[in-house]
Design a protein around this motif. Structure first.
Motif, mmCIF file in Angstrom:
data_model
loop_
_atom_site.group_PDB
_atom_site.id
_atom_site.type_symbol
_atom_site.label_atom_id
_atom_site.label_comp_id
_atom_site.label_asym_id
_atom_site.label_seq_id
_atom_site.Cartn_x
_atom_site.Cartn_y
_atom_site.Cartn_z
ATOM 1 N N VAL A 36 44.417 40.307 42.350
ATOM 2 C CA VAL A 36 43.605 41.601 42.144
ATOM 3 C C VAL A 36 42.056 41.528 42.321
ATOM 4 O O VAL A 36 41.435 42.332 42.876
ATOM 5 C CB VAL A 36 44.198 42.342 40.881
ATOM 6 C CG1 VAL A 36 45.523 42.719 40.915
ATOM 7 C CG2 VAL A 36 43.787 41.363 39.629
ATOM 8 N N TRP A 37 41.396 40.259 41.636
ATOM 9 C CA TRP A 37 40.161 39.966 41.902
ATOM 10 C C TRP A 37 39.698 39.727 43.367
ATOM 11 O O TRP A 37 38.448 40.028 43.667
ATOM 12 C CB TRP A 37 39.612 38.943 41.056
ATOM 13 C CG TRP A 37 40.575 37.794 41.252
ATOM 14 C CD1 TRP A 37 40.019 36.566 42.214
ATOM 15 C CD2 TRP A 37 41.521 37.010 40.756
ATOM 16 N NE1 TRP A 37 41.081 35.704 42.177
ATOM 17 C CE2 TRP A 37 41.916 35.814 41.098
ATOM 18 C CE3 TRP A 37 42.253 37.669 39.524
ATOM 19 C CZ2 TRP A 37 42.866 35.030 40.620
ATOM 20 C CZ3 TRP A 37 43.506 36.775 39.208
ATOM 21 C CH2 TRP A 37 43.638 35.655 39.615
ATOM 22 N N ARG A 40 39.895 43.228 44.807
ATOM 23 C CA ARG A 40 38.255 44.003 44.468
ATOM 24 C C ARG A 40 37.432 43.748 45.058
ATOM 25 O O ARG A 40 36.462 44.247 45.498
ATOM 26 C CB ARG A 40 38.209 43.729 43.016
ATOM 27 C CG ARG A 40 37.072 44.412 42.369
ATOM 28 C CD ARG A 40 36.715 44.144 41.019
ATOM 29 N NE ARG A 40 35.778 44.871 40.568
ATOM 30 C CZ ARG A 40 34.623 44.708 40.550
ATOM 31 N NH1 ARG A 40 34.004 43.823 41.479
ATOM 32 N NH2 ARG A 40 33.598 45.374 40.042
ATOM 33 N N ASP A 41 37.108 42.351 45.489
ATOM 34 C CA ASP A 41 36.109 41.539 46.223
ATOM 35 C C ASP A 41 36.053 42.223 47.596
ATOM 36 O O ASP A 41 35.096 42.568 48.222
ATOM 37 C CB ASP A 41 36.178 40.183 46.043
ATOM 38 C CG ASP A 41 35.838 39.519 44.919
ATOM 39 O OD1 ASP A 41 35.228 40.270 44.007
ATOM 40 O OD2 ASP A 41 35.965 38.434 44.927
ATOM 41 N N LEU A 43 37.535 45.135 48.859
ATOM 42 C CA LEU A 43 37.113 46.340 48.832
ATOM 43 C C LEU A 43 35.694 46.633 48.396
ATOM 44 O O LEU A 43 35.153 47.588 49.088
ATOM 45 C CB LEU A 43 38.095 47.091 47.447
ATOM 46 C CG LEU A 43 39.147 47.303 47.857
ATOM 47 C CD1 LEU A 43 40.111 47.936 46.576
ATOM 48 C CD2 LEU A 43 39.726 48.237 48.869
ATOM 49 N N GLU A 44 35.025 46.133 47.739
ATOM 50 C CA GLU A 44 33.612 46.008 47.396
ATOM 51 C C GLU A 44 32.832 45.577 48.726
ATOM 52 O O GLU A 44 31.663 46.276 48.989
ATOM 53 C CB GLU A 44 33.473 45.145 46.296
ATOM 54 C CG GLU A 44 31.832 45.283 45.693
ATOM 55 C CD GLU A 44 31.419 44.576 44.518
ATOM 56 O OE1 GLU A 44 30.206 44.280 44.458
ATOM 57 O OE2 GLU A 44 32.414 44.069 43.722
#
Length: 65
Positions: A36-37, A40-41, A43-44
């Motif tokens: 998930v991290w 997230r990276d 998507l960011e």
């Protein structure tokens, strides 16, 4: 390959460890376990690229007026 496709592929490679976003018709190649991290990276990174594109377009529009 369009600029958008190149950008998304680069993000997938750098943030998710996914070689290509092309369909290869193989479950082992087309489906990936992603932390998930890392998601997230990715998507960011895509969000920030969109912001940068918008800023550049805005600056270009202002320069033309």
């Amino acid at each position: 390959m369009s600029k958008l496709e190149q950008l998304l592929t680069q993000i997938a490679q750098n943030k998710l460890g996914i070689e290509t976003l092309e369909t290869r018709r193989s479950d082992s190649l087309d489906f990936h376990d992603v932390a998930v991290w890392c998601l997230r990276d990715a998507l960011e990174a895509a969000f920030n690229a969109g912001l940068e594109q918008g800023r550049n377009a805005n600056l270009s529009d202002k320069a033309n007026t």
